[in-house]
Design a protein around this motif. Structure first.
Motif, PDB file in Angstrom:
ATOM      1  N   ILE A 146       0.872  -1.169   0.000  1.00  0.00           N
ATOM      2  CA  ILE A 146       0.000   0.000   0.000  1.00  0.00           C
ATOM      3  C   ILE A 146       0.916   1.228   0.000  1.00  0.00           C
ATOM      4  O   ILE A 146       1.832   1.311   0.805  1.00  0.00           O
ATOM      5  CB  ILE A 146      -0.980   0.018   1.206  1.00  0.00           C
ATOM      6  CG1 ILE A 146      -1.927   1.196   1.126  1.00  0.00           C
ATOM      7  CG2 ILE A 146      -0.290   0.043   2.521  1.00  0.00           C
ATOM      8  CD1 ILE A 146      -3.218   0.892   0.521  1.00  0.00           C
ATOM      9  N   ASN A 147       0.709   2.120  -0.946  1.00  0.00           N
ATOM     10  CA  ASN A 147       1.565   3.306  -1.090  1.00  0.00           C
ATOM     11  C   ASN A 147       3.047   2.939  -1.106  1.00  0.00           C
ATOM     12  O   ASN A 147       3.866   3.575  -0.457  1.00  0.00           O
ATOM     13  CB  ASN A 147       1.270   4.314   0.033  1.00  0.00           C
ATOM     14  CG  ASN A 147      -0.154   4.783   0.011  1.00  0.00           C
ATOM     15  OD1 ASN A 147      -0.782   4.885  -1.035  1.00  0.00           O
ATOM     16  ND2 ASN A 147      -0.690   5.045   1.185  1.00  0.00           N
ATOM     17  N   LYS A 148       3.377   1.863  -1.799  1.00  0.00           N
ATOM     18  CA  LYS A 148       4.737   1.347  -1.954  1.00  0.00           C
ATOM     19  C   LYS A 148       5.328   0.762  -0.676  1.00  0.00           C
ATOM     20  O   LYS A 148       6.511   0.454  -0.610  1.00  0.00           O
ATOM     21  CB  LYS A 148       5.675   2.412  -2.533  1.00  0.00           C
ATOM     22  CG  LYS A 148       5.252   2.877  -3.906  1.00  0.00           C
ATOM     23  CD  LYS A 148       6.232   3.880  -4.469  1.00  0.00           C
ATOM     24  CE  LYS A 148       5.753   4.368  -5.831  1.00  0.00           C
ATOM     25  NZ  LYS A 148       6.633   5.352  -6.412  1.00  0.00           N
ATOM     26  N   HIS A 149       4.515   0.609   0.359  1.00  0.00           N
ATOM     27  CA  HIS A 149       4.972   0.014   1.614  1.00  0.00           C
ATOM     28  C   HIS A 149       4.453  -1.419   1.694  1.00  0.00           C
ATOM     29  O   HIS A 149       3.265  -1.669   1.500  1.00  0.00           O
ATOM     30  CB  HIS A 149       4.476   0.816   2.822  1.00  0.00           C
ATOM     31  CG  HIS A 149       4.989   2.207   2.854  1.00  0.00           C
ATOM     32  ND1 HIS A 149       6.299   2.516   3.158  1.00  0.00           N
ATOM     33  CD2 HIS A 149       4.361   3.382   2.610  1.00  0.00           C
ATOM     34  CE1 HIS A 149       6.449   3.829   3.097  1.00  0.00           C
ATOM     35  NE2 HIS A 149       5.292   4.370   2.769  1.00  0.00           N
ATOM     36  N   GLN A 168       0.031   6.191   9.568  1.00  0.00           N
ATOM     37  CA  GLN A 168       1.272   6.418   8.827  1.00  0.00           C
ATOM     38  C   GLN A 168       2.490   5.874   9.586  1.00  0.00           C
ATOM     39  O   GLN A 168       3.549   6.484   9.633  1.00  0.00           O
ATOM     40  CB  GLN A 168       1.490   7.905   8.495  1.00  0.00           C
ATOM     41  CG  GLN A 168       0.482   8.481   7.514  1.00  0.00           C
ATOM     42  CD  GLN A 168      -0.846   8.788   8.189  1.00  0.00           C
ATOM     43  OE1 GLN A 168      -0.881   9.393   9.249  1.00  0.00           O
ATOM     44  NE2 GLN A 168      -1.931   8.373   7.583  1.00  0.00           N
TER      45      GLN A 168
END
Length: 182
Positions: A41-44, A65
């Motif tokens: 998700i979001n590159k994580h 976050q």
């Protein structure tokens, strides 16, 4: 959802939305253990679809976050001493309270289960509500019950206070809860 030959509703298929807490959806993994593919998700990296660790990490990334280090098993979250702020990149200390602590759990903390006969990798869930006066906590999770949630939580567990110590009761052994203040 599929049906069996006896017209009994079967478990939801892989990727079916089971429910949502704070707009973080939990998905059915159809009891797939390991080779379900990595999720981001979001590159994580969040974990393997759709295991309990993946839901908990995705919940933290989306709502706070923050994230935690890669671990081998869910019960290994208990061994961690820090989580990471994804905005600043800095690590920060977490607090851990054993099941039977004088400190009660609170909303959005992680509930960590120990490994056991039916859960060899342990388990992790997000506590969605704590009601000490009525004696329960509600949790959001993946890869435990493959059932559609009726509300914004997967299950309700009982919590009792005995001699000032708070004990959450479930069918599986609970290590305790992790609180993160970022």
């Amino acid at each position: 959802m599929g049906q069996t030959i006896n017209n009994i509703i079967s478990e939801p298929s892989f990727g079916t939305v089971l429910g949502s807490y704070k707009n973080v959806e939990a998905y059915s993994n159809s009891r797939i253990n390991h080779n379900s593919g990595k999720n981001y998700i979001n590159k994580h990296y969040t974990g393997y679809k759709y295991q309990c660790v993946e839901y908990s990490r995705r919940f933290l990334i989306i709502t706070k976050q923050i994230t935690f280090a890669n671990i081998k098993c869910a019960y290994n979250i208990w061994d961690l001493i820090v989580f990471q702020n994804l905005i600043t990149g800095e690590n920060f200390d977490i607090l851990k309270f054993e099941n039977g602590s004088f400190i009660p759990p609170k909303e959005d903390c992680l509930l960590i289960y120990n490994k056991g006969y039916k859960i060899p990798y342990g388990h992790v869930a997000v506590i969605t509500k704590v009601n000490l006066s009525k004696g329960y906590v509600k949790i959001a999770e993946q890869n435990e019950r493959e059932k559609i949630w009726k509300r914004n939580y997967a299950r309700k567990l009982y919590i009792k206070c005995s001699q000032g110590k708070f004990i959450i009761q479930d069918k599986y052994p609970i290590i305790g809860w992790v609180v993160y203040e970022n």
